[in-house]
Write a protein that holds these residues in place. Structure first.
Motif, PDB file in Angstrom:
ATOM      1  N   ILE A 174       0.845  -1.186   0.000  1.00 60.36           N
ATOM      2  CA  ILE A 174       0.000   0.000   0.000  1.00 60.36           C
ATOM      3  C   ILE A 174       0.884   1.242   0.000  1.00 60.36           C
ATOM      4  O   ILE A 174       1.842   1.342   0.779  1.00 60.36           O
ATOM      5  CB  ILE A 174      -0.949   0.002   1.212  1.00 60.36           C
ATOM      6  N   PHE A 175       0.536   2.173  -0.867  1.00 60.39           N
ATOM      7  CA  PHE A 175       1.208   3.473  -0.913  1.00 60.39           C
ATOM      8  C   PHE A 175       0.233   4.528  -0.399  1.00 60.39           C
ATOM      9  O   PHE A 175      -0.913   4.601  -0.867  1.00 60.39           O
ATOM     10  CB  PHE A 175       1.637   3.811  -2.339  1.00 60.39           C
ATOM     11  N   GLU A 176       0.711   5.339   0.535  1.00 62.09           N
ATOM     12  CA  GLU A 176      -0.090   6.429   1.074  1.00 62.09           C
ATOM     13  C   GLU A 176       0.695   7.729   0.974  1.00 62.09           C
ATOM     14  O   GLU A 176       1.905   7.732   1.197  1.00 62.09           O
ATOM     15  CB  GLU A 176      -0.457   6.177   2.537  1.00 62.09           C
ATOM     16  N   PRO A 177       0.017   8.838   0.661  1.00 58.29           N
ATOM     17  CA  PRO A 177       0.713  10.123   0.667  1.00 58.29           C
ATOM     18  C   PRO A 177       1.234  10.463   2.066  1.00 58.29           C
ATOM     19  O   PRO A 177       0.568  10.196   3.068  1.00 58.29           O
ATOM     20  CB  PRO A 177      -0.366  11.121   0.212  1.00 58.29           C
ATOM     21  N   LEU A 178       2.389  11.028   2.092  1.00 63.22           N
ATOM     22  CA  LEU A 178       2.977  11.381   3.385  1.00 63.22           C
ATOM     23  C   LEU A 178       2.169  12.456   4.095  1.00 63.22           C
ATOM     24  O   LEU A 178       2.170  12.535   5.325  1.00 63.22           O
ATOM     25  CB  LEU A 178       4.412  11.855   3.170  1.00 63.22           C
ATOM     26  N   SER A 179       1.421  13.230   3.336  1.00 63.43           N
ATOM     27  CA  SER A 179       0.676  14.352   3.914  1.00 63.43           C
ATOM     28  C   SER A 179      -0.595  13.928   4.633  1.00 63.43           C
ATOM     29  O   SER A 179      -1.205  14.751   5.329  1.00 63.43           O
ATOM     30  CB  SER A 179       0.316  15.356   2.807  1.00 63.43           C
TER      31      SER A 179
END
Length: 249
Positions: A174-179
Motif C-alpha cells: 500500500i502506498f499512502e501520501p505522506l501528507s
C-alpha cells in the motif's frame, strides 16, 4: 609394441608443501609412470607390464591422500566462510527489520513492540500454514523490496507498507501520501494506491450499457490494482469497457 619418449616434466610432483607430501606424490607419480611407460629394453622397446588392482587402488589412494594432506586448512576455511556468511545475513535481516519497524512506528505513532506483535500474531481463523506464509512474505518485503521501494516512494511524497488480508488469502503493498498520515484510517484509504494479490469475485458476463460486465461472476485469486481517487477497483479485472453499438450503420 609402441615406442614412447618419456618426458620427465610431465611427471613432476605438483604439491611441494612438505617432505611427506613430496615423497607420497613422487612415489605415486612413479607408479603411474611405470604403468604408462614401463621399463625400456636395450633395443629401445617398451614392454607392457600388468599391475594388479590392489597396486593401482593403493597408489591412487596414496596420491589422493597426499593432495588432501597438502590442504589441511580447506575444511576450516570453508567452515569460516559459511559462518561469516550466516552472520552477515542474520545481521542484515535484523537491521532491515529494525529500520522498517522504526519507520512505521514514527508514521503510526505506535511502539515497535506493538507493531511487531500485530505483524506476528496469528489472527483467529487463520491456519498455521497461511500465517507462516504471511510472515515469510513480510520478510521478503522487508529485506528485499522495502530498502529500495521506500526511498523511491519518499521521493514521490509517498510511504509504503505491507498488508496482509487473512480473510481473502492474500497480501499487498500500500502506498499512502505522506501528507495524510495524521488522518484517521478511513480518510487515508481514500488516498491509497494498493498493489494487491488476494481472492475476490468479478463479473464475466456480457458488457452492459454502462460499460461494465454483468453476472455470472467468478472468484479468483489474482493480482490487481486499487486506486479510489482514480475510481479503480480490482483493475484490470473490474473495469469499464467501451460501449458496444448494437446497430450497424
Amino acid at each position: 609394441w609402441v615406442r614412447i619418449k618419456p618426458s620427465r616434466s610431465s611427471f613432476l610432483p605438483v604439491l611441494l608443501s612438505c617432505s611427506r607430501e613430496v615423497k607420497t606424490t613422487t612415489s605415486s607419480n612413479n607408479f603411474f609412470h611405470q604403468i604408462m611407460i614401463g621399463n625400456t629394453n636395450d633395443d629401445g622397446r617398451t614392454p607392457m607390464r600388468n599391475f594388479s588392482n590392489e597396486e593401482i587402488s593403493s597408489n591412487m589412494l596414496l596420491q589422493q591422500g597426499g593432495i588432501a594432506t597438502c590442504l589441511p586448512f580447506l575444511p576450516s576455511l570453508l567452515n569460516c566462510i559459511t559462518q561469516k556468511s550466516a552472520l552477515v545475513a542474520l545481521s542484515y535481516i535484523l537491521i532491515a527489520n529494525a529500520i522498517y519497524l522504526q519507520r512505521r512506528s514514527h508514521l503510526r505513532k505506535m511502539t515497535k513492540r506493538k507493531l511487531l506483535q500485530i505483524r506476528t500474531t496469528r489472527e483467529e481463523g487463520v491456519n498455521i500454514g497461511l500465517h507462516v506464509t504471511n510472515i515469510l512474505a513480510w520478510q521478503v518485503f522487508v529485506t528485499s523490496i522495502f530498502p529500495i521501494l521506500e526511498p523511491l516512494s519518499r521521493m514521490c511524497g509517498f510511504v509504503s507498507f505491507y498488508y496482509f488480508y487473512p480473510n481473502a488469502n492474500g497480501c499487498g503493498i500500500i502506498f499512502e501520501p505522506l501528507s495524510v498520515q495524521h488522518l484517521p484510517m478511513k480518510k487515508r484509504q481514500r488516498s491509497q494506491l494498493r498493489l494487491d494479490w488476494h481472492k475476490f469475485s468479478f463479473n464475466v458476463g456480457k458488457i452492459g450499457r454502462d460499460g461494465f460486465r454483468h453476472p455470472p461472476s467468478v472468484q479468483r485469486n489474482l493480482p490487481h490494482i486499487d486506486a479510489p481517487l482514480l475510481q479503480m477497483k480490482h483493475w484490470p479485472w473490474r473495469r469499464k469497457h467501451k460501449k458496444i453499438n448494437d446497430k450497424i450503420k
